[in-house]
Write a protein that holds these residues in place. Structure first.
Motif, mmCIF file in Angstrom:
data_model
loop_
_atom_site.group_PDB
_atom_site.id
_atom_site.type_symbol
_atom_site.label_atom_id
_atom_site.label_comp_id
_atom_site.label_asym_id
_atom_site.label_seq_id
_atom_site.Cartn_x
_atom_site.Cartn_y
_atom_site.Cartn_z
ATOM 1 N N ASP A 10 23.217 79.646 62.441
ATOM 2 C CA ASP A 10 22.842 79.025 61.167
ATOM 3 C C ASP A 10 22.408 77.573 61.367
ATOM 4 O O ASP A 10 21.424 77.121 60.769
ATOM 5 C CB ASP A 10 23.994 79.080 60.171
ATOM 6 N N ARG A 11 23.124 76.847 62.212
ATOM 7 C CA ARG A 11 22.801 75.441 62.463
ATOM 8 C C ARG A 11 21.432 75.297 63.123
ATOM 9 O O ARG A 11 20.633 74.438 62.743
ATOM 10 C CB ARG A 11 23.889 74.804 63.333
ATOM 11 N N TYR A 12 21.139 76.146 64.093
ATOM 12 C CA TYR A 12 19.852 76.064 64.770
ATOM 13 C C TYR A 12 18.707 76.499 63.864
ATOM 14 O O TYR A 12 17.604 75.967 63.973
ATOM 15 C CB TYR A 12 19.864 76.871 66.074
ATOM 16 N N GLU A 13 18.959 77.447 62.972
ATOM 17 C CA GLU A 13 17.924 77.815 62.007
ATOM 18 C C GLU A 13 17.592 76.621 61.115
ATOM 19 O O GLU A 13 16.423 76.297 60.897
ATOM 20 C CB GLU A 13 18.345 78.990 61.143
ATOM 21 N N ARG A 14 18.619 75.961 60.590
ATOM 22 C CA ARG A 14 18.399 74.783 59.738
ATOM 23 C C ARG A 14 17.681 73.684 60.509
ATOM 24 O O ARG A 14 16.760 73.029 59.992
ATOM 25 C CB ARG A 14 19.730 74.246 59.206
ATOM 26 N N MET A 15 18.088 73.483 61.758
ATOM 27 C CA MET A 15 17.495 72.431 62.569
ATOM 28 C C MET A 15 16.002 72.710 62.793
ATOM 29 O O MET A 15 15.169 71.807 62.665
ATOM 30 C CB MET A 15 18.239 72.343 63.911
ATOM 31 N N LEU A 16 15.655 73.961 63.096
ATOM 32 C CA LEU A 16 14.252 74.305 63.317
ATOM 33 C C LEU A 16 13.455 74.172 62.024
ATOM 34 O O LEU A 16 12.358 73.603 62.021
ATOM 35 C CB LEU A 16 14.130 75.722 63.882
ATOM 36 N N ALA A 17 13.995 74.660 60.923
ATOM 37 C CA ALA A 17 13.295 74.546 59.642
ATOM 38 C C ALA A 17 13.092 73.078 59.261
ATOM 39 O O ALA A 17 11.998 72.690 58.808
ATOM 40 C CB ALA A 17 14.059 75.291 58.551
ATOM 41 N N ASP A 18 14.114 72.260 59.452
ATOM 42 C CA ASP A 18 13.991 70.825 59.159
ATOM 43 C C ASP A 18 12.967 70.160 60.081
ATOM 44 O O ASP A 18 12.184 69.312 59.643
ATOM 45 C CB ASP A 18 15.347 70.124 59.310
ATOM 46 N N LEU A 20 10.376 71.556 61.529
ATOM 47 C CA LEU A 20 9.038 71.957 61.101
ATOM 48 C C LEU A 20 8.582 71.154 59.879
ATOM 49 O O LEU A 20 7.408 70.796 59.770
ATOM 50 C CB LEU A 20 9.003 73.453 60.781
ATOM 51 N N ALA A 21 9.507 70.853 59.001
ATOM 52 C CA ALA A 21 9.168 70.087 57.799
ATOM 53 C C ALA A 21 8.855 68.627 58.122
ATOM 54 O O ALA A 21 8.059 67.988 57.428
ATOM 55 C CB ALA A 21 10.308 70.172 56.785
ATOM 56 N N GLU A 22 9.455 68.085 59.168
ATOM 57 C CA GLU A 22 9.290 66.662 59.498
ATOM 58 C C GLU A 22 8.156 66.366 60.458
ATOM 59 O O GLU A 22 7.599 65.271 60.447
ATOM 60 C CB GLU A 22 10.595 66.097 60.067
ATOM 61 N N ALA A 23 7.824 67.295 61.332
ATOM 62 C CA ALA A 23 6.813 67.046 62.359
ATOM 63 C C ALA A 23 5.418 67.184 61.754
ATOM 64 O O ALA A 23 5.042 68.233 61.267
ATOM 65 C CB ALA A 23 6.993 68.020 63.517
ATOM 66 N N GLU A 24 4.660 66.107 61.804
ATOM 67 C CA GLU A 24 3.292 66.088 61.288
ATOM 68 C C GLU A 24 2.328 66.017 62.471
ATOM 69 O O GLU A 24 2.426 65.102 63.293
ATOM 70 C CB GLU A 24 3.077 64.866 60.392
ATOM 71 N N PRO A 25 1.396 66.975 62.561
ATOM 72 C CA PRO A 25 0.424 66.905 63.664
ATOM 73 C C PRO A 25 -0.279 65.546 63.681
ATOM 74 O O PRO A 25 -0.718 65.063 62.648
ATOM 75 C CB PRO A 25 -0.560 68.031 63.353
ATOM 76 N N ARG A 26 -0.317 64.945 64.833
ATOM 77 C CA ARG A 26 -0.894 63.608 64.977
ATOM 78 C C ARG A 26 -2.386 63.664 65.271
ATOM 79 O O ARG A 26 -3.157 62.968 64.616
ATOM 80 C CB ARG A 26 -0.161 62.868 66.095
ATOM 81 N N PRO A 27 -2.852 64.456 66.216
ATOM 82 C CA PRO A 27 -4.290 64.464 66.483
ATOM 83 C C PRO A 27 -5.051 65.209 65.390
ATOM 84 O O PRO A 27 -4.506 66.105 64.744
ATOM 85 C CB PRO A 27 -4.409 65.222 67.808
ATOM 86 N N PRO A 28 -6.299 64.843 65.167
ATOM 87 C CA PRO A 28 -7.097 65.530 64.143
ATOM 88 C C PRO A 28 -7.339 66.992 64.502
ATOM 89 O O PRO A 28 -7.455 67.339 65.677
ATOM 90 C CB PRO A 28 -8.417 64.758 64.126
ATOM 91 N N ASP A 29 -7.413 67.841 63.477
ATOM 92 C CA ASP A 29 -7.775 69.234 63.694
ATOM 93 C C ASP A 29 -9.143 69.303 64.351
ATOM 94 O O ASP A 29 -9.997 68.456 64.122
ATOM 95 C CB ASP A 29 -7.825 69.992 62.368
ATOM 96 N N GLY A 30 -9.335 70.314 65.154
ATOM 97 C CA GLY A 30 -10.625 70.498 65.802
ATOM 98 C C GLY A 30 -10.742 69.806 67.145
ATOM 99 O O GLY A 30 -11.665 70.074 67.894
ATOM 100 N N THR A 31 -9.834 68.896 67.461
ATOM 101 C CA THR A 31 -9.834 68.254 68.770
ATOM 102 C C THR A 31 -8.925 69.067 69.691
ATOM 103 O O THR A 31 -8.068 69.817 69.218
ATOM 104 C CB THR A 31 -9.312 66.807 68.687
ATOM 105 N N PRO A 32 -9.085 68.918 71.012
ATOM 106 C CA PRO A 32 -8.199 69.674 71.914
ATOM 107 C C PRO A 32 -6.714 69.401 71.665
ATOM 108 O O PRO A 32 -5.911 70.327 71.648
ATOM 109 C CB PRO A 32 -8.633 69.209 73.304
ATOM 110 N N LEU A 33 -6.349 68.143 71.436
ATOM 111 C CA LEU A 33 -4.945 67.842 71.170
ATOM 112 C C LEU A 33 -4.522 68.364 69.801
ATOM 113 O O LEU A 33 -3.388 68.797 69.611
ATOM 114 C CB LEU A 33 -4.674 66.344 71.287
ATOM 115 N N GLY A 34 -5.416 68.328 68.837
ATOM 116 C CA GLY A 34 -5.124 68.892 67.526
ATOM 117 C C GLY A 34 -4.873 70.379 67.612
ATOM 118 O O GLY A 34 -3.991 70.916 66.945
ATOM 119 N N GLU A 35 -5.650 71.052 68.450
ATOM 120 C CA GLU A 35 -5.441 72.491 68.663
ATOM 121 C C GLU A 35 -4.093 72.738 69.337
ATOM 122 O O GLU A 35 -3.392 73.699 69.010
ATOM 123 C CB GLU A 35 -6.580 73.084 69.492
ATOM 124 N N SER A 36 -3.707 71.883 70.269
ATOM 125 C CA SER A 36 -2.410 72.025 70.936
ATOM 126 C C SER A 36 -1.267 71.826 69.952
ATOM 127 O O SER A 36 -0.268 72.547 69.992
ATOM 128 C CB SER A 36 -2.282 71.025 72.087
#
Length: 94
Positions: A10-18, A20-36
């Motif tokens: 349960d703790r790891y599920e909450r940690m992963l869900a949280d 995912l909610a906090e991590a914002e992709p930094r590189p623009p979409d369409g760039t190699p790093l954005g794709e990564s």
């Protein structure tokens, strides 16, 4: 032992869900790093779904493994600079 596994799952599920909610992709979409970044986020989301399926089936060992793998994908992405995260979070190893 079973209660410990259930609590940890349960703790790891909450940690992963949280995470995912906090991590914002930094590189623009369409760039190699954005794709990564998109790939890392997609893998983490897939592992979250898989973990929830395993937990619903009563398979806590594979649920915990799925949540852990998903979290690992995001944490690695953060360390590689693919995601921006809040400065005050303790969810990631920066």
């Amino acid at each position: 032992m079973a209660a410990d596994l259930e609590e940890k799952t349960d703790r790891y599920e909450r940690m992963l869900a949280d995470a995912l909610a906090e991590a914002e992709p930094r590189p623009p979409d369409g760039t190699p790093l954005g794709e990564s970044a998109a790939d890392c986020a997609e893998m983490a989301e897939a592992y979250l779904e898989d973990g929830r399926h395993f937990r619903d089936e009563g398979d806590l060992v594979n649920a915990l493994a799925s949540f852990s793998y998903g979290y690992g994908w995001l944490d690695a992405g953060v360390r590689m600079g693919l995601f921006a995260i809040p400065e005050d979070t303790e969810l990631f190893t920066t």
